[in-house]
Design an enzyme around this catalytic site. Structure first.
Site, PDB file in Angstrom:
ATOM      1  N   SER A 193       8.705  -0.613  -6.179  1.00  0.00           N
ATOM      2  CA  SER A 193       7.420   0.006  -5.731  1.00  0.00           C
ATOM      3  C   SER A 193       6.129   0.096  -6.694  1.00  0.00           C
ATOM      4  O   SER A 193       5.571  -0.779  -7.116  1.00  0.00           O
ATOM      5  CB  SER A 193       7.428   0.895  -4.804  1.00  0.00           C
ATOM      6  OG  SER A 193       7.903   0.443  -3.666  1.00  0.00           O
ATOM      7  N   ARG A 194       6.273   1.292  -7.292  1.00  0.00           N
ATOM      8  CA  ARG A 194       5.415   1.788  -8.409  1.00  0.00           C
ATOM      9  C   ARG A 194       5.847   2.812  -9.161  1.00  0.00           C
ATOM     10  O   ARG A 194       6.802   3.755  -8.836  1.00  0.00           O
ATOM     11  CB  ARG A 194       4.134   2.427  -7.858  1.00  0.00           C
ATOM     12  CG  ARG A 194       3.009   1.194  -7.023  1.00  0.00           C
ATOM     13  CD  ARG A 194       2.484   0.439  -8.259  1.00  0.00           C
ATOM     14  NE  ARG A 194       1.480  -0.444  -7.582  1.00  0.00           N
ATOM     15  CZ  ARG A 194       1.943  -1.804  -7.362  1.00  0.00           C
ATOM     16  NH1 ARG A 194       3.018  -2.249  -7.491  1.00  0.00           N
ATOM     17  NH2 ARG A 194       0.970  -2.900  -6.805  1.00  0.00           N
ATOM     18  N   ASP A 224      12.062  -2.213 -11.296  1.00  0.00           N
ATOM     19  CA  ASP A 224      11.254  -3.217 -11.706  1.00  0.00           C
ATOM     20  C   ASP A 224       9.863  -2.656 -12.235  1.00  0.00           C
ATOM     21  O   ASP A 224       8.958  -3.708 -12.220  1.00  0.00           O
ATOM     22  CB  ASP A 224      11.064  -3.904 -10.304  1.00  0.00           C
ATOM     23  CG  ASP A 224      10.422  -5.362 -10.403  1.00  0.00           C
ATOM     24  OD1 ASP A 224      10.621  -6.289 -11.563  1.00  0.00           O
ATOM     25  OD2 ASP A 224       9.333  -5.664  -9.821  1.00  0.00           O
ATOM     26  N   PRO A 239       3.697   3.255  -1.009  1.00  0.00           N
ATOM     27  CA  PRO A 239       2.756   2.738  -1.954  1.00  0.00           C
ATOM     28  C   PRO A 239       2.504   4.031  -2.948  1.00  0.00           C
ATOM     29  O   PRO A 239       3.061   4.963  -2.453  1.00  0.00           O
ATOM     30  CB  PRO A 239       1.456   2.844  -1.102  1.00  0.00           C
ATOM     31  CG  PRO A 239       1.760   3.024   0.132  1.00  0.00           C
ATOM     32  CD  PRO A 239       3.234   3.282   0.230  1.00  0.00           C
ATOM     33  N   HIS A 259       8.383  -5.966 -13.485  1.00  0.00           N
ATOM     34  CA  HIS A 259       7.502  -6.082 -12.378  1.00  0.00           C
ATOM     35  C   HIS A 259       7.569  -7.600 -11.947  1.00  0.00           C
ATOM     36  O   HIS A 259       6.284  -8.089 -11.732  1.00  0.00           O
ATOM     37  CB  HIS A 259       6.106  -5.502 -12.713  1.00  0.00           C
ATOM     38  CG  HIS A 259       5.309  -5.043 -11.560  1.00  0.00           C
ATOM     39  ND1 HIS A 259       4.486  -3.987 -11.513  1.00  0.00           N
ATOM     40  CD2 HIS A 259       5.074  -5.463 -10.350  1.00  0.00           C
ATOM     41  CE1 HIS A 259       4.058  -3.886 -10.332  1.00  0.00           C
ATOM     42  NE2 HIS A 259       4.440  -4.784  -9.548  1.00  0.00           N
ATOM     43  N   GLU A 267       3.887   1.226 -17.472  1.00  0.00           N
ATOM     44  CA  GLU A 267       4.147  -0.055 -17.691  1.00  0.00           C
ATOM     45  C   GLU A 267       3.054  -0.927 -18.211  1.00  0.00           C
ATOM     46  O   GLU A 267       3.114  -2.103 -18.874  1.00  0.00           O
ATOM     47  CB  GLU A 267       4.499  -1.088 -16.398  1.00  0.00           C
ATOM     48  CG  GLU A 267       3.532  -1.005 -15.484  1.00  0.00           C
ATOM     49  CD  GLU A 267       4.208  -1.686 -14.197  1.00  0.00           C
ATOM     50  OE1 GLU A 267       5.087  -1.286 -13.433  1.00  0.00           O
ATOM     51  OE2 GLU A 267       3.713  -2.564 -13.677  1.00  0.00           O
ATOM     52  N   ASP A 299       9.837   7.970   6.645  1.00  0.00           N
ATOM     53  CA  ASP A 299       8.345   7.323   6.759  1.00  0.00           C
ATOM     54  C   ASP A 299       7.557   8.401   7.641  1.00  0.00           C
ATOM     55  O   ASP A 299       8.164   8.823   8.840  1.00  0.00           O
ATOM     56  CB  ASP A 299       8.395   6.082   7.465  1.00  0.00           C
ATOM     57  CG  ASP A 299       7.262   5.410   6.824  1.00  0.00           C
ATOM     58  OD1 ASP A 299       7.199   4.476   6.106  1.00  0.00           O
ATOM     59  OD2 ASP A 299       5.917   5.982   7.295  1.00  0.00           O
TER      60      ASP A 299
HETATM   61  P1  NAI Z   1       3.368  -1.128   3.692  1.00  0.00           P
HETATM   62  O1  NAI Z   1       1.941  -0.470   3.653  1.00  0.00           O
HETATM   63  O2  NAI Z   1       3.773  -2.146   4.729  1.00  0.00           O
HETATM   64  O3  NAI Z   1       4.305  -0.033   3.797  1.00  0.00           O
HETATM   65  C1  NAI Z   1       4.255   1.248   3.020  1.00  0.00           C
HETATM   66  C2  NAI Z   1       5.010   2.383   3.912  1.00  0.00           C
HETATM   67  O4  NAI Z   1       5.106   3.601   3.188  1.00  0.00           O
HETATM   68  C3  NAI Z   1       4.313   2.643   5.186  1.00  0.00           C
HETATM   69  O5  NAI Z   1       5.073   2.460   6.260  1.00  0.00           O
HETATM   70  C4  NAI Z   1       3.844   3.923   5.006  1.00  0.00           C
HETATM   71  O6  NAI Z   1       3.885   4.599   6.287  1.00  0.00           O
HETATM   72  C5  NAI Z   1       4.968   4.378   4.123  1.00  0.00           C
HETATM   73  N1  NAI Z   1       4.520   5.820   3.562  1.00  0.00           N
HETATM   74  C6  NAI Z   1       3.296   6.170   3.044  1.00  0.00           C
HETATM   75  N2  NAI Z   1       3.296   7.605   2.240  1.00  0.00           N
HETATM   76  C7  NAI Z   1       4.694   7.871   2.536  1.00  0.00           C
HETATM   77  C8  NAI Z   1       5.647   8.936   2.046  1.00  0.00           C
HETATM   78  N3  NAI Z   1       4.828  10.019   1.426  1.00  0.00           N
HETATM   79  N4  NAI Z   1       6.879   8.900   2.136  1.00  0.00           N
HETATM   80  C9  NAI Z   1       7.629   7.745   2.673  1.00  0.00           C
HETATM   81  N5  NAI Z   1       6.772   6.971   3.118  1.00  0.00           N
HETATM   82  C10 NAI Z   1       5.455   6.707   3.141  1.00  0.00           C
HETATM   83  O7  NAI Z   1       3.555  -1.575   2.175  1.00  0.00           O
HETATM   84  P2  NAI Z   1       4.697  -2.703   1.754  1.00  0.00           P
HETATM   85  O8  NAI Z   1       4.198  -4.119   1.825  1.00  0.00           O
HETATM   86  O9  NAI Z   1       5.858  -2.636   2.147  1.00  0.00           O
HETATM   87  O10 NAI Z   1       4.701  -2.474   0.025  1.00  0.00           O
HETATM   88  C11 NAI Z   1       5.303  -1.171  -0.478  1.00  0.00           C
HETATM   89  C12 NAI Z   1       4.634  -1.067  -1.947  1.00  0.00           C
HETATM   90  O11 NAI Z   1       5.408  -2.065  -2.671  1.00  0.00           O
HETATM   91  C13 NAI Z   1       3.328  -1.522  -2.063  1.00  0.00           C
HETATM   92  O12 NAI Z   1       2.667  -0.385  -1.897  1.00  0.00           O
HETATM   93  C14 NAI Z   1       3.518  -1.669  -3.724  1.00  0.00           C
HETATM   94  O13 NAI Z   1       3.120  -0.551  -4.418  1.00  0.00           O
HETATM   95  C15 NAI Z   1       4.696  -2.322  -3.849  1.00  0.00           C
HETATM   96  N6  NAI Z   1       5.030  -3.852  -4.134  1.00  0.00           N
HETATM   97  C16 NAI Z   1       5.582  -4.066  -5.525  1.00  0.00           C
HETATM   98  C17 NAI Z   1       5.600  -5.469  -5.749  1.00  0.00           C
HETATM   99  C18 NAI Z   1       6.475  -5.693  -6.894  1.00  0.00           C
HETATM  100  O14 NAI Z   1       6.186  -6.965  -7.442  1.00  0.00           O
HETATM  101  N7  NAI Z   1       7.292  -5.009  -7.661  1.00  0.00           N
HETATM  102  C19 NAI Z   1       4.985  -6.490  -4.926  1.00  0.00           C
HETATM  103  C20 NAI Z   1       4.307  -5.973  -3.685  1.00  0.00           C
HETATM  104  C21 NAI Z   1       4.332  -4.585  -3.457  1.00  0.00           C
END
Ligand code: NAI
Length: 338
Positions: A235-236, A260, A208, A297, A265, A175
């Site tokens: 994630s995405r 997922d 993200p 998803h 999608e 990270d």
């Molecule tokens: P968060 O904001 O708590 O954590 C994201 C982490 O990614 C941060 O620590 C950030 O520093 C890190 N990051 C940013 N750029 C990076 C890079 N280039 N390389 C490595 N790490 C990097 O977000 P959270 O809540 O953990 O969610 C993560 C992602 O999960 C969301 O952005 C969303 O896209 C996805 N998600 C998917 C869901 C689903 O139903 N499949 C539901 C909720 C979120």
């Protein structure tokens, strides 16, 4: 009344949003269609729109919403890559999201996919329902003692890492903003991205989608992965270059892939297309691999997460209508803030 149009509203969204807004001033109009410049007219008499991950709030769409008098775009999700925040700011529109609802829901789904993929549960279940009790082709590997790589140690990545530590895995993490304190507490080691990718038997993505993370798993990264390693993405979709992934799967080098989310999608995931002709050839190809597991998803889809999403969305909408500044953690663009 806070007239709010909820786009792409599924039965479970409607139920939870209505429950959470009982007694509030919110008047919902639920739409099946997704938000885009073409469908923005559905919000012509609304103050707010409530949108989800595959709605398309680009500049053209936001300009139309502004003309119709909409003031607030309330995302009922965490990811906000579908909204042009620069345009929203210029147009004086507020944008809020639900930054965290149940990171457990998403992390647990990532682990569910990993276990199901590794132990070939969907294949095994299909077989026994066909009275085929053979075990041939169902060999998995012990997670205990293997290395997992977590890319992105935010809320979801950390919980995933902690669950995998519970299995007795060695966990590497990458990270750009590492938390050494958390890592030490949970026995996780931060490593550079290339080392992590090269050493992991399980690679799970938790960043993200941003310009920096777009296709973070590209052809070169896939080539660096350990032979037999498995890749998990909840994630995405666009974190992975799908064409490169298909090529890597065709070589047989990867142990498996569980997704997922999928790059293209939109318009497919969340919809019942049974009986229709699938037009996406890449998705069709992915579905032919025996070592690819796909869910649509649904990582967020727990009762707890839906209730929390609705609670925070309703609070955001109420706050927006009252002209009060939003909580910093929910505000992406705060037009109410002086
Ligand atoms: P968060 O904001 O708590 O954590 C994201 C982490 O990614 C941060 O620590 C950030 O520093 C890190 N990051 C940013 N750029 C990076 C890079 N280039 N390389 C490595 N790490 C990097 O977000 P959270 O809540 O953990 O969610 C993560 C992602 O999960 C969301 O952005 C969303 O896209 C996805 N998600 C998917 C869901 C689903 O139903 N499949 C539901 C909720 C979120």
């Amino acid at each position: 009344m806070i007239r709010t149009v909820a786009f792409d509203a599924k039965p479970y969204d409607r139920e939870h949003l209505q429950q959470a807004s009982a007694g509030s001033d919110i008047e919902w109009r639920f739409m099946d269609c997704r938000l885009s410049a073409d469908t923005a007219a559905a919000a012509s008499d609304a103050q707010a729109v409530c949108i989800f991950v595959n709605d398309h709030a680009d500049r053209a769409c936001l300009e139309r919403l502004k003309e119709y008098g909409v003031k607030h775009i309330a995302l009922r999700c965490a990811g906000f890559n579908g909204v042009d925040l620069v345009a929203a700011k210029e147009l004086g529109l507020s944008v809020t999201r639900v930054p965290a609802y149940s990171p457990y829901a998403v992390a647990e789904h990532a682990v569910a996919l990993l276990l199901a993929l590794n132990r070939k549960i969907p294949r095994a279940n299909n077989r026994v329902h066909d009275l085929n009790f053979s075990l041939t082709g169902l060999v998995g590997f012990d997670l205990h003692g293997k290395t997992a790589g977590i890319i992105g140690t935010g809320k979801i990545g950390r919980i995933t890492a902690q669950i995998l530590r519970g299995f007795g895995m060695r966990v590497l993490a990458y990270d750009p903003y590492p938390s050494e304190e958390w890592a030490t507490q949970h026995g996780v080691e931060y490593a550079d991205r290339d080392t992590l990718v090269a050493e992991s038997e399980v690679l799970s993505l938790h960043t993200p989608l941003t310009p920096e993370t777009h296709h973070i798993i590209c052809r070169e990264m896939l080539a660096r992965m350990k032979p037999g390693a498995v890749l998990i993405n909840v994630s995405r979709g666009a974190l992975i270059d799908t064409r490169a992934l298909i090529d890597a799967l065709k070589t047989g080098r990867l142990g498996g892939v569980a997704l997922d989310v999928y790059e293209e999608e939109e318009g497919v995931f969340f919809e019942d297309l049974s009986g229709k002709i699938l037009q996406d050839d890449d998705l069709a190809r992915l579905l032919t691999f025996p070592n690819v597991l796909i869910t649509s998803h649904q990582a967020f889809l727990t009762k707890e997460a839906l209730a929390e999403i609705s609670r925070v969305t309703v609070a955001n909408l109420t706050q927006g209508a009252e002209g009060l500044p939003f909580l910093p953690e929910t505000a992406l663009v705060d037009a109410n803030s002086p």
